[in-house]
Design an enzyme around this catalytic site. Structure first.
Site, PDB file in Angstrom:
ATOM      1  N   HIS A 183     -13.745  -1.119  -2.839  1.00 16.07           N
ATOM      2  CA  HIS A 183     -12.018  -0.471  -2.101  1.00 16.07           C
ATOM      3  C   HIS A 183     -12.698  -1.280  -0.465  1.00 16.07           C
ATOM      4  CE1 HIS A 183      -9.541   3.099  -1.485  1.00 16.07           C
ATOM      5  NE2 HIS A 183      -9.632   2.196  -0.293  1.00 16.07           N
ATOM      6  N   TYR A 240      -1.487   6.120  -4.753  1.00 13.67           N
ATOM      7  CA  TYR A 240      -2.377   6.853  -5.676  1.00 13.67           C
ATOM      8  C   TYR A 240      -1.782   8.064  -5.959  1.00 13.67           C
ATOM      9  CZ  TYR A 240      -5.182   4.788  -0.986  1.00 13.67           C
ATOM     10  OH  TYR A 240      -6.327   4.238  -0.031  1.00 13.67           O
ATOM     11  N   LYS A 243      -7.286  -0.170 -10.105  1.00 11.28           N
ATOM     12  CA  LYS A 243      -7.965  -0.884  -9.064  1.00 11.28           C
ATOM     13  C   LYS A 243      -9.305   0.124  -8.993  1.00 11.28           C
ATOM     14  CE  LYS A 243      -7.611  -2.601  -4.160  1.00 11.28           C
ATOM     15  NZ  LYS A 243      -8.250  -0.980  -3.672  1.00 11.28           N
ATOM     16  N   SER A 269       0.769  -0.740  -0.099  1.00 10.56           N
ATOM     17  CA  SER A 269      -0.122   0.284  -0.258  1.00 10.56           C
ATOM     18  C   SER A 269       0.475   1.338   0.095  1.00 10.56           C
ATOM     19  CB  SER A 269      -1.175   0.102   1.542  1.00 10.56           C
ATOM     20  OG  SER A 269      -1.793   1.460   1.228  1.00 10.56           O
ATOM     21  N   THR A 280      -5.057   3.148  -7.463  1.00 12.99           N
ATOM     22  CA  THR A 280      -6.404   3.276  -7.035  1.00 12.99           C
ATOM     23  C   THR A 280      -7.076   4.162  -7.727  1.00 12.99           C
ATOM     24  OG1 THR A 280      -5.582   1.795  -5.152  1.00 12.99           O
ATOM     25  CG2 THR A 280      -7.649   3.433  -4.874  1.00 12.99           C
TER      26      THR A 280
END
Length: 364
Positions: A253, A131, A229, A108, A157
């Site tokens: 999510h 992100y 994603k 992440s 994402t």
């Protein structure tokens, strides 16, 4: 032994006992009414298996290939934030478990350990989840660091122009530590007298202008393949193909963004049909059993990603807990394949499952 863990769901009970309420709620909670959170699990339970008999299943082959990388089973580790809130070793323990299980971990953006620390922890194939902030230089920095550190793909994402309303975090006045990957780049300290510190920080930093044309910019700063994603519709799957995505992850999510979106398993087939097998389609959300993995594969997924169960295993028993979660799912999938008459992953087909849509069409 009476206290022996016999399925993945039991790790959630242990995690709840092990963690402070604020941190357990952070991992376990969803957006608003948590309707989608429940549906992610429940919709798997509505799919019926249709086994074949008198098939030679004396040998079961589970290995799968994702973007050219062979993994022991089509079960990967999803990107989840701040593993050190669950266990002192954080993502280092998770990464070692992934390597021991011969699967792919997606680190992440919001990890407790840096891109470089995780890369140095063990030798394994791993992806990096990204992100995009208003400060685009942050993305450039992290993508280039991930590529230099040997990560094999970027997972963008796409469903977070703003943070979803996670009411448990607001009630608990969640405070998160400095993100390790952002040290020296920016602070996550935000002045917020009420609610979640994470929500205030995210809404100040996330780039709500991010759109399809920005995929070209992202591709220009890396040689790594880019998976998108957060896809839940046929229309977005087609857009992803048009901008050159190397893969799609069907995801809501973990039901933490927009409540009342569909359960991921309920839209998987629509996305797979839109993509037409041109790129791998993966799925996360609600996977708790080997039968869930089987159902996703039957509906066209190339693999699943597991999020919360990994965190629960980590919280309960550290690296050994993560390994146990992954082995349990793999063993359950192997048994399901044997009982369904599928000697290999490639033998799992659409004819092995019946959905609500199938039942409806049969009545017309």
């Amino acid at each position: 032994m009476a206290d022996e863990i016999v399925n993945v769901n039991e790790f959630q009970v242990l995690a709840r006992q092990a963690l402070p309420k604020m941190y357990y709620d952070f991992y376990a909670g969803g957006a608003e009414d948590e309707h989608t959170l429940k549906k992610n699990v429940q919709e798997f339970q509505r799919i019926i298996l249709l086994p074949r008999v008198l098939v030679d299943v004396s040998s079961i082959a589970l290995s799968s290939n994702i973007l050219g990388y062979t993994i022991s089973a089509p079960i990967m580790i999803a990107p989840t934030a701040l593993h050190k809130l669950a266990h002192p070793e954080g993502e280092l323990a998770t990464a070692r478990a992934a390597a021991a299980c011969n699967t792919i971990m997606t680190l992440s953006f919001s990890a407790s350990c840096s891109v470089e620390e995780v890369a140095a922890s063990c030798d394994a194939v791993r992806f990096f989840q990204l992100y995009v902030y208003k400060r685009r230089d942050i993305a450039v920095n992290l993508v280039q660091r991930a590529e230099k550190s040997g990560y094999k793909a970027i997972v963008l994402t796409a469903d977070t122009p703003r943070l979803g309303r996670r009411e448990a975090d607001i009630k608990n006045k969640l405070i998160v530590p400095q993100l390790k990957n952002l040290e020296g780049l920016m602070s996550i300290e935000v002045v917020s007298d009420t609610g979640s510190n994470l929500e205030a920080y995210a809404n100040e930093t996330m780039d709500p202008s991010l759109c399809w044309r920005d995929i070209a910019w992202l591709k220009s700063i890396t040689n790594l393949p880019i998976l998108i994603k957060g896809i839940l519709t046929r229309e977005d799957a087609i857009e992803a193909m048009e901008v050159g995505a190397a893969g799609i992850i069907v995801s809501n999510h973990g039901a933490r963004q927009l409540d009342y979106t569909p359960a991921t398993i309920s839209v998987l087939e629509e996305v797979v049909q839109a993509v037409g097998r041109r790129v791998p389609v993966l799925l996360d959300g609600g996977v708790r059993r080997g039968t869930d993995v089987f159902k996703a594969l039957a509906l066209g997924a190339q693999a699943v990603l597991v999020g919360r169960p990994v965190i629960y295993g980590l919280a309960a028993k550290g690296e050994a807990g993560v390994r146990k979660v992954m082995h349990m799912l793999k063993d359950e999938l192997e048994l399901t394949m044997a009982l369904a008459g599928c000697p290999s992953v490639k033998d799992i087909s659409r004819s092995h499952v019946r959905t609500d849509r199938d039942r409806l069409q049969s009545m017309l």
